[in-house]
Design an enzyme around this catalytic site. Structure first.
Site, PDB file in Angstrom:
ATOM      1  N   CYS A  32      15.944  -9.584   5.735  1.00  0.00           N
ATOM      2  CA  CYS A  32      15.326 -10.787   5.185  1.00  0.00           C
ATOM      3  C   CYS A  32      16.364 -11.816   4.733  1.00  0.00           C
ATOM      4  O   CYS A  32      16.329 -12.980   5.166  1.00  0.00           O
ATOM      5  CB  CYS A  32      14.394 -10.411   4.044  1.00  0.00           C
TER       6      CYS A  32
HETATM    7  N1  LIG Z   1      10.236  -5.876   1.403  1.00  0.00           N
HETATM    8  C1  LIG Z   1      10.911  -6.765   2.154  1.00  0.00           C
HETATM    9  O1  LIG Z   1      11.025  -7.951   1.788  1.00  0.00           O
HETATM   10  C2  LIG Z   1      11.506  -6.350   3.442  1.00  0.00           C
HETATM   11  C3  LIG Z   1      11.557  -5.047   3.856  1.00  0.00           C
HETATM   12  N2  LIG Z   1      12.153  -4.722   5.033  1.00  0.00           N
HETATM   13  C4  LIG Z   1      12.298  -3.329   5.444  1.00  0.00           C
HETATM   14  O2  LIG Z   1      11.042  -2.803   5.794  1.00  0.00           O
HETATM   15  C5  LIG Z   1      10.989  -1.425   5.446  1.00  0.00           C
HETATM   16  C6  LIG Z   1       9.827  -1.227   4.501  1.00  0.00           C
HETATM   17  O3  LIG Z   1      10.045  -2.009   3.354  1.00  0.00           O
HETATM   18  P1  LIG Z   1       8.911  -2.304   2.293  1.00  0.00           P
HETATM   19  O4  LIG Z   1       7.655  -2.695   2.954  1.00  0.00           O
HETATM   20  O5  LIG Z   1       9.516  -3.213   1.307  1.00  0.00           O
HETATM   21  O6  LIG Z   1       8.756  -0.842   1.646  1.00  0.00           O
HETATM   22  P2  LIG Z   1       7.603  -0.198   0.755  1.00  0.00           P
HETATM   23  O7  LIG Z   1       8.296   0.723  -0.188  1.00  0.00           O
HETATM   24  O8  LIG Z   1       6.714  -1.242   0.194  1.00  0.00           O
HETATM   25  O9  LIG Z   1       6.776   0.670   1.827  1.00  0.00           O
HETATM   26  C7  LIG Z   1       7.339   1.730   2.541  1.00  0.00           C
HETATM   27  C8  LIG Z   1       6.272   2.427   3.361  1.00  0.00           C
HETATM   28  O10 LIG Z   1       6.869   3.485   4.093  1.00  0.00           O
HETATM   29  C9  LIG Z   1       6.129   4.698   3.889  1.00  0.00           C
HETATM   30  N3  LIG Z   1       7.046   5.831   4.007  1.00  0.00           N
HETATM   31  C10 LIG Z   1       8.116   6.117   3.217  1.00  0.00           C
HETATM   32  N4  LIG Z   1       8.777   7.199   3.688  1.00  0.00           N
HETATM   33  C11 LIG Z   1       8.117   7.609   4.795  1.00  0.00           C
HETATM   34  C12 LIG Z   1       8.309   8.646   5.744  1.00  0.00           C
HETATM   35  N5  LIG Z   1       9.328   9.502   5.645  1.00  0.00           N
HETATM   36  N6  LIG Z   1       7.419   8.770   6.759  1.00  0.00           N
HETATM   37  C13 LIG Z   1       6.381   7.916   6.881  1.00  0.00           C
HETATM   38  N7  LIG Z   1       6.145   6.901   6.019  1.00  0.00           N
HETATM   39  C14 LIG Z   1       7.002   6.736   4.995  1.00  0.00           C
HETATM   40  C15 LIG Z   1       5.552   4.537   2.491  1.00  0.00           C
HETATM   41  O11 LIG Z   1       4.453   5.393   2.359  1.00  0.00           O
HETATM   42  P3  LIG Z   1       3.735   5.616   0.936  1.00  0.00           P
HETATM   43  O12 LIG Z   1       3.073   4.329   0.600  1.00  0.00           O
HETATM   44  O13 LIG Z   1       2.774   6.708   1.209  1.00  0.00           O
HETATM   45  O14 LIG Z   1       4.817   5.987  -0.025  1.00  0.00           O
HETATM   46  C16 LIG Z   1       5.165   3.062   2.510  1.00  0.00           C
HETATM   47  O15 LIG Z   1       3.913   2.895   3.143  1.00  0.00           O
HETATM   48  C17 LIG Z   1      12.354  -1.079   4.818  1.00  0.00           C
HETATM   49  O16 LIG Z   1      13.194  -0.517   5.758  1.00  0.00           O
HETATM   50  C18 LIG Z   1      12.852  -2.420   4.355  1.00  0.00           C
HETATM   51  O17 LIG Z   1      14.260  -2.419   4.311  1.00  0.00           O
HETATM   52  C19 LIG Z   1      12.638  -5.679   5.873  1.00  0.00           C
HETATM   53  C20 LIG Z   1      12.620  -6.993   5.528  1.00  0.00           C
HETATM   54  C21 LIG Z   1      12.066  -7.431   4.248  1.00  0.00           C
HETATM   55  C1  LIG Z   2      14.953  -7.902  -3.866  1.00  0.00           C
HETATM   56  C2  LIG Z   2      15.483  -6.717  -3.097  1.00  0.00           C
HETATM   57  O1  LIG Z   2      15.675  -5.653  -3.624  1.00  0.00           O
HETATM   58  N1  LIG Z   2      15.726  -6.919  -1.804  1.00  0.00           N
HETATM   59  C3  LIG Z   2      16.223  -5.898  -0.933  1.00  0.00           C
HETATM   60  C4  LIG Z   2      16.383  -6.481   0.430  1.00  0.00           C
HETATM   61  C5  LIG Z   2      15.096  -6.520   1.183  1.00  0.00           C
HETATM   62  C6  LIG Z   2      14.965  -5.431   2.187  1.00  0.00           C
HETATM   63  O2  LIG Z   2      14.073  -4.647   2.154  1.00  0.00           O
HETATM   64  O3  LIG Z   2      16.001  -5.337   3.018  1.00  0.00           O
HETATM   65  P1  LIG Z   2      15.954  -5.438   4.593  1.00  0.00           P
HETATM   66  O4  LIG Z   2      15.628  -6.842   4.913  1.00  0.00           O
HETATM   67  O5  LIG Z   2      17.321  -5.010   4.962  1.00  0.00           O
HETATM   68  O6  LIG Z   2      15.004  -4.498   5.173  1.00  0.00           O
HETATM   69  C7  LIG Z   2      17.580  -5.364  -1.346  1.00  0.00           C
HETATM   70  O7  LIG Z   2      18.391  -6.097  -1.865  1.00  0.00           O
HETATM   71  O8  LIG Z   2      17.853  -4.195  -1.024  1.00  0.00           O
END
Ligand SMILES: NC(=O)C1=CN([C@@H]2O[C@H](COP(=O)(O)OP(=O)(O)OC[C@H]3O[C@@H](n4cnc5c(N)ncnc54)[C@H](OP(=O)(O)O)[C@@H]3O)[C@@H](O)[C@H]2O)C=CC1
Ligand SMILES: CC(=O)N[C@@H](CCC(=O)OP(=O)(O)O)C(=O)O
Length: 347
Positions: free
Chosen positions: A161
């Protein structure tokens, strides 16, 4: 990049991590995209089946499908019935499940960092674990969509992100050769709390969050930005007390003699015909991009110094919307289907 391998049928999709913030956004985008059908949504193995609208009540009556616990046994259930799986999982979980889905013939669009860095030796330092599938790093194509210059293969790695905000801001100047060779861009970026995911943590709880910098010199997005720009950077992330959005401020030095007109032309040429990047004449505001698939960009110049400000929604252009954009292109659909204009083709 325009459409690849045009197909006319609806693309059957699954979302892993659908209970989390970015996976949930993907479910909403897929349900809204007329070219895709959301067939399966999964959370972790430890969770009981629960409707999506019970997890996210605003979608009651619109998106009530069941979010099921994921185990590898599901692969046999979806083999031949799902065309694409979106992984919104922790990095190590993505790294483990991606090859299994690929072996079942499924296209994988991974939102984690598992396949973003081309040098596997960087994973221990920046991700805290050794990469188990370096061969897949070579197979994966990194989908910073406005700068994509090759076909998308079976494994698509969606950029981070903060990285998307910083790279879209600086690549026009880097690619046009306008920066001094030894310039080290200084990037400071503030994210809303949803960037840390939905799981509870003290540092992201309501009463704890104010405005603070973190991850000095060692955040995993630093090498990813460096990989995109082909130069060292100083990157400092901040956590702000708002829900969603990233504002990135990047400072760079131009080569002597570079004019305002050259800078303007670099941005305009880079993003001409790129509907999800908006070049602004006033400084962007996260409030204007939250809930949208856009990245807004603005720049100011004083002599050889340029400040570029970029803003996007971390869960959309920084995650789910960019994944949707990549999947649209991979399957030959209009790039902004499900993102702009209710999926109507603008061509
Ligand atoms: N949040 C952000 O702004 C961004 C996130 N990302 C990336 O996207 C991914 C998800 O992030 P985010 O949505 O924030 O995370 P969340 O913690 O909000 O959600 C993670 C999800 O993954 C599930 N999960 C965790 N471990 C496992 C596993 N071993 N097998 C199957 N399902 C699993 C969780 O299940 P449960 O709910 O049951 O625990 C949950 O539904 C990460 O890799 C993050 O780095 C990328 C860009 C931006
Ligand atoms: C505010 C906050 O904690 N942000 C996350 C970055 C967001 C994320 O999930 O990282 P990816 O885009 O690499 O998947 C962090 O700094 O680790």
């Amino acid at each position: 990049m325009s459409s690849q391998s045009a197909t006319s049928s609806v693309i059957r999709s699954a979302v892993l991590g659908a209970a989390g913030y970015s996976g949930a956004e993907l479910c909403v985008l897929l349900a809204r995209n007329p070219h895709f059908a959301l067939c399966h949504a999964y959370a972790s193995a430890g969770r009981q089946p629960e409707s999506f609208s019970s997890l996210y009540p605003r979608h009651k009556g619109q998106l009530d499908l069941l979010v099921q616990p994921w185990t590898d046994a599901e692969i046999e259930n979806i083999r031949g019935k799902v065309d694409v799986a979106f992984l919104a999982l922790p990095h190590e979980a993505s790294e483990e499940v991606a090859p299994k889905l690929m072996a079942a013939g499924i296209v994988v669009v991974d939102l984690s960092g598992a396949f973003r860095l081309k040098d596997p030796d960087l994973y221990p330092k920046y991700y805290g674990y050794a990469h188990q599938h370096p061969e897949l790093i070579n197979e994966a194509v990194y989908s910073l969509m406005e700068w994509l210059d090759q076909p998308l293969p079976q494994l698509i790695s969606v950029p981070g992100c903060y990285v998307t905000a910083a790279s879209l801001a600086l690549l026009p100047l880097v690619k046009a050769g306008l920066l001094t060779d030894d310039n080290i861009p200084v990037i400071s970026a503030t994210s809303g709390v949803s960037g840390a995911g939905r799981k509870a943590a003290l540092s992201t709880s309501f009463c704890e969050v104010g405005l603070n910098a973190y991850g000095f010199f060692k955040h995993r997005h630093r090498p990813e930005i460096e990989q995109n720009l082909g130069r060292k950077v100083v990157f400092t992330p901040h956590l702000g007390n708002f829900k969603r959005g990233i504002l990135a401020t990047s400072v760079v030095t131009l080569k002597a003699g570079v004019t305002v007109e050259q800078v303007k032309a670099a941005f305009e040429q880079a993003y001409h015909g790129k509907p999800l990047v908006r070049l602004l004449t006033t400084s962007p505001n996260v409030a204007d991009v939250a809930g949208t698939p856009y990245c807004d960009i603005f720049w100011q110049i004083d002599g050889e110094q340029v400040v570029v400000v970029s803003a996007l929604d971390n869960l959309l252009k920084g995650a789910a919307a960019q994944a949707m954009q990549a999947a649209n292109v991979k399957f030959g659909k209009p790039e902004t289907a499900g993102l702009l204009g209710g999926g109507v083709c603008h061509e």
